[in-house]
Design a protein around this motif. Structure first.
Motif, mmCIF file in Angstrom:
data_model
loop_
_atom_site.group_PDB
_atom_site.id
_atom_site.type_symbol
_atom_site.label_atom_id
_atom_site.label_comp_id
_atom_site.label_asym_id
_atom_site.label_seq_id
_atom_site.Cartn_x
_atom_site.Cartn_y
_atom_site.Cartn_z
ATOM 1 N N TYR A 52 0.842 -1.133 -0.038
ATOM 2 C CA TYR A 52 -0.037 0.093 -0.128
ATOM 3 C C TYR A 52 0.855 1.277 0.094
ATOM 4 O O TYR A 52 0.828 2.151 -0.625
ATOM 5 C CB TYR A 52 -0.848 0.033 0.911
ATOM 6 C CG TYR A 52 -1.688 1.224 1.403
ATOM 7 C CD1 TYR A 52 -2.988 1.546 0.323
ATOM 8 C CD2 TYR A 52 -1.539 2.143 2.563
ATOM 9 C CE1 TYR A 52 -3.609 2.619 0.485
ATOM 10 C CE2 TYR A 52 -2.277 3.269 2.692
ATOM 11 C CZ TYR A 52 -3.227 3.409 1.685
ATOM 12 O OH TYR A 52 -4.104 4.568 1.816
ATOM 13 N N ILE A 53 1.928 1.310 0.752
ATOM 14 C CA ILE A 53 2.923 2.256 1.048
ATOM 15 C C ILE A 53 3.493 2.674 -0.534
ATOM 16 O O ILE A 53 3.770 3.601 -0.858
ATOM 17 C CB ILE A 53 3.837 2.279 2.264
ATOM 18 C CG1 ILE A 53 2.858 2.466 3.470
ATOM 19 C CG2 ILE A 53 4.900 3.346 2.009
ATOM 20 C CD1 ILE A 53 3.944 2.018 4.689
ATOM 21 N N GLU A 54 3.995 1.478 -1.051
ATOM 22 C CA GLU A 54 4.638 1.508 -2.143
ATOM 23 C C GLU A 54 3.806 2.065 -3.455
ATOM 24 O O GLU A 54 4.205 2.990 -4.096
ATOM 25 C CB GLU A 54 5.178 0.173 -2.692
ATOM 26 C CG GLU A 54 6.445 -0.286 -1.783
ATOM 27 C CD GLU A 54 7.540 0.799 -1.680
ATOM 28 O OE1 GLU A 54 7.723 1.178 -2.718
ATOM 29 O OE2 GLU A 54 8.268 1.032 -0.534
ATOM 30 N N ASN A 55 2.582 1.783 -3.389
ATOM 31 C CA ASN A 55 1.598 2.103 -4.372
ATOM 32 C C ASN A 55 1.443 3.590 -4.163
ATOM 33 O O ASN A 55 1.288 4.402 -5.375
ATOM 34 C CB ASN A 55 0.236 1.693 -4.367
ATOM 35 C CG ASN A 55 0.391 0.114 -4.696
ATOM 36 O OD1 ASN A 55 1.105 -0.247 -5.584
ATOM 37 N ND2 ASN A 55 -0.688 -0.656 -4.253
ATOM 38 N N ILE A 56 1.421 4.185 -2.850
ATOM 39 C CA ILE A 56 1.228 5.555 -2.869
ATOM 40 C C ILE A 56 2.504 6.339 -3.068
ATOM 41 O O ILE A 56 2.300 7.308 -3.799
ATOM 42 C CB ILE A 56 0.766 5.944 -1.079
ATOM 43 C CG1 ILE A 56 -0.551 5.268 -0.932
ATOM 44 C CG2 ILE A 56 1.061 7.585 -1.065
ATOM 45 C CD1 ILE A 56 -0.904 5.351 0.589
ATOM 46 N N LYS A 57 3.595 5.715 -2.948
ATOM 47 C CA LYS A 57 4.722 6.494 -3.469
ATOM 48 C C LYS A 57 5.175 6.530 -4.649
ATOM 49 O O LYS A 57 5.456 7.563 -5.542
ATOM 50 C CB LYS A 57 6.173 5.633 -2.767
ATOM 51 C CG LYS A 57 6.275 5.870 -1.251
ATOM 52 C CD LYS A 57 7.357 4.954 -0.823
ATOM 53 C CE LYS A 57 7.823 5.303 0.636
ATOM 54 N NZ LYS A 57 8.979 4.441 1.154
ATOM 55 N N GLU A 58 4.574 5.296 -5.629
ATOM 56 C CA GLU A 58 4.483 5.490 -6.744
ATOM 57 C C GLU A 58 3.522 6.619 -7.424
ATOM 58 O O GLU A 58 3.953 7.226 -8.489
ATOM 59 C CB GLU A 58 3.896 4.056 -7.643
ATOM 60 C CG GLU A 58 5.131 3.118 -7.453
ATOM 61 C CD GLU A 58 4.557 1.822 -7.590
ATOM 62 O OE1 GLU A 58 3.451 1.460 -8.473
ATOM 63 O OE2 GLU A 58 5.355 0.713 -7.390
ATOM 64 N N THR A 59 2.535 6.807 -6.605
ATOM 65 C CA THR A 59 1.602 8.024 -7.316
ATOM 66 C C THR A 59 2.279 9.346 -6.966
ATOM 67 O O THR A 59 2.024 10.103 -7.654
ATOM 68 C CB THR A 59 0.195 7.979 -6.421
ATOM 69 O OG1 THR A 59 -0.402 6.728 -6.466
ATOM 70 C CG2 THR A 59 -0.874 8.861 -6.967
ATOM 71 N N LEU A 60 2.746 9.391 -5.894
ATOM 72 C CA LEU A 60 3.815 10.629 -5.421
ATOM 73 C C LEU A 60 4.480 10.820 -6.291
ATOM 74 O O LEU A 60 4.809 11.987 -6.919
ATOM 75 C CB LEU A 60 4.137 10.595 -4.059
ATOM 76 C CG LEU A 60 3.143 10.275 -2.899
ATOM 77 C CD1 LEU A 60 3.963 10.351 -1.590
ATOM 78 C CD2 LEU A 60 1.999 11.449 -3.007
ATOM 79 N N ASP A 61 5.518 9.793 -7.010
ATOM 80 C CA ASP A 61 6.604 10.031 -7.953
ATOM 81 C C ASP A 61 5.644 10.647 -9.059
ATOM 82 O O ASP A 61 6.395 11.656 -9.878
ATOM 83 C CB ASP A 61 7.059 8.894 -8.090
ATOM 84 C CG ASP A 61 8.097 8.255 -7.144
ATOM 85 O OD1 ASP A 61 8.581 9.221 -6.228
ATOM 86 O OD2 ASP A 61 8.455 6.804 -6.937
ATOM 87 N N GLU A 62 4.621 10.087 -9.492
ATOM 88 C CA GLU A 62 3.997 10.564 -10.720
ATOM 89 C C GLU A 62 3.747 12.210 -10.495
ATOM 90 O O GLU A 62 3.885 12.925 -11.646
ATOM 91 C CB GLU A 62 2.798 9.904 -11.252
ATOM 92 C CG GLU A 62 2.999 8.376 -11.379
ATOM 93 C CD GLU A 62 1.695 7.681 -11.400
ATOM 94 O OE1 GLU A 62 0.589 8.312 -11.529
ATOM 95 O OE2 GLU A 62 1.745 6.406 -11.732
ATOM 96 N N TYR A 63 3.362 12.688 -9.535
ATOM 97 C CA TYR A 63 3.018 13.863 -9.326
ATOM 98 C C TYR A 63 4.094 14.892 -9.266
ATOM 99 O O TYR A 63 4.306 15.772 -9.870
ATOM 100 C CB TYR A 63 2.123 14.138 -7.899
ATOM 101 C CG TYR A 63 0.802 14.023 -8.244
ATOM 102 C CD1 TYR A 63 -0.178 14.829 -8.662
ATOM 103 C CD2 TYR A 63 0.250 12.703 -7.716
ATOM 104 C CE1 TYR A 63 -1.325 14.590 -8.605
ATOM 105 C CE2 TYR A 63 -1.271 12.391 -7.690
ATOM 106 C CZ TYR A 63 -2.089 13.484 -8.234
ATOM 107 O OH TYR A 63 -3.232 13.238 -8.431
ATOM 108 N N PHE A 64 5.262 14.336 -8.618
ATOM 109 C CA PHE A 64 6.626 15.245 -8.690
ATOM 110 C C PHE A 64 7.126 14.931 -10.011
ATOM 111 O O PHE A 64 7.859 16.180 -10.496
ATOM 112 C CB PHE A 64 7.690 14.364 -7.509
ATOM 113 C CG PHE A 64 7.585 14.710 -6.167
ATOM 114 C CD1 PHE A 64 7.908 16.076 -5.928
ATOM 115 C CD2 PHE A 64 7.139 13.873 -5.545
ATOM 116 C CE1 PHE A 64 7.662 16.556 -4.456
ATOM 117 C CE2 PHE A 64 6.772 14.237 -4.009
ATOM 118 C CZ PHE A 64 7.149 15.473 -3.566
#
Length: 156
Positions: A52-64
């Motif tokens: 779950y945390i890794e999925n959120i980090k991937e989403t955050l990476d897309e925004y960054f």
């Protein structure tokens, strides 16, 4: 993180016992706007917090990655949006360490941004507030977890 469709959620709910459904519904009542995302987390991701945390980090990476770095004004808007997402996603989690891990990752990514956020007073203050919030949250954890997170915080 993408929310599952209503059909998929319905199929998953049919396989749950009555007591679990009751607990899910009570917890769902606390939220209005993000009901599908919360239900998706509870049904499909709550058992594996790390993914779950890794999925959120991937989403955050897309925004960054898609952030407009031409102006601090545009950067500030996107950074605040990312911070709202972190707060929303961490509310879903049962684990207290999820928010700290996400905020540490957020601060780490902020330090990597070009142009440097510390040249802008507003962005630097936002960064400093997150560091203070992380320290407060870490202080409530067990001593071993406190040490691990403080090491990560010191690296920032």
């Amino acid at each position: 993180m993408k929310a599952a469709t209503i059909v998929t959620i319905k199929k998953e709910l049919q396989h749950l016992p009555k007591e679990d459904l009751l607990q899910l519904c009570l917890r769902l009542g606390r939220f209005k706007k993000e009901n599908k995302e919360l239900l998706t987390y509870l049904l499909f991701q709550a058992h594996d917090e790390d993914s779950y945390i890794e999925n959120i980090k991937e989403t955050l990476d897309e925004y960054f990655e898609s952030m407009n770095t031409d102006s601090y004004f545009y950067m500030k808007k996107t950074i605040r949006k990312i911070l709202r997402l972190i707060k929303t996603y961490s509310r879903y989690s049962i684990t207290k360490t999820t928010e700290v891990e996400l905020l540490l990752y957020f601060c780490e990514r902020l330090n990597q941004l070009k142009p440097n956020i510390h040249r802008n007073r507003t962005l630097d203050n936002l960064y400093q507030r997150q560091i203070i919030a992380i320290e407060k949250k870490i202080s409530t954890f067990h001593e071993d977890l406190q040490y691990d997170f403080k090491v990560q915080l010191d690296n920032l």
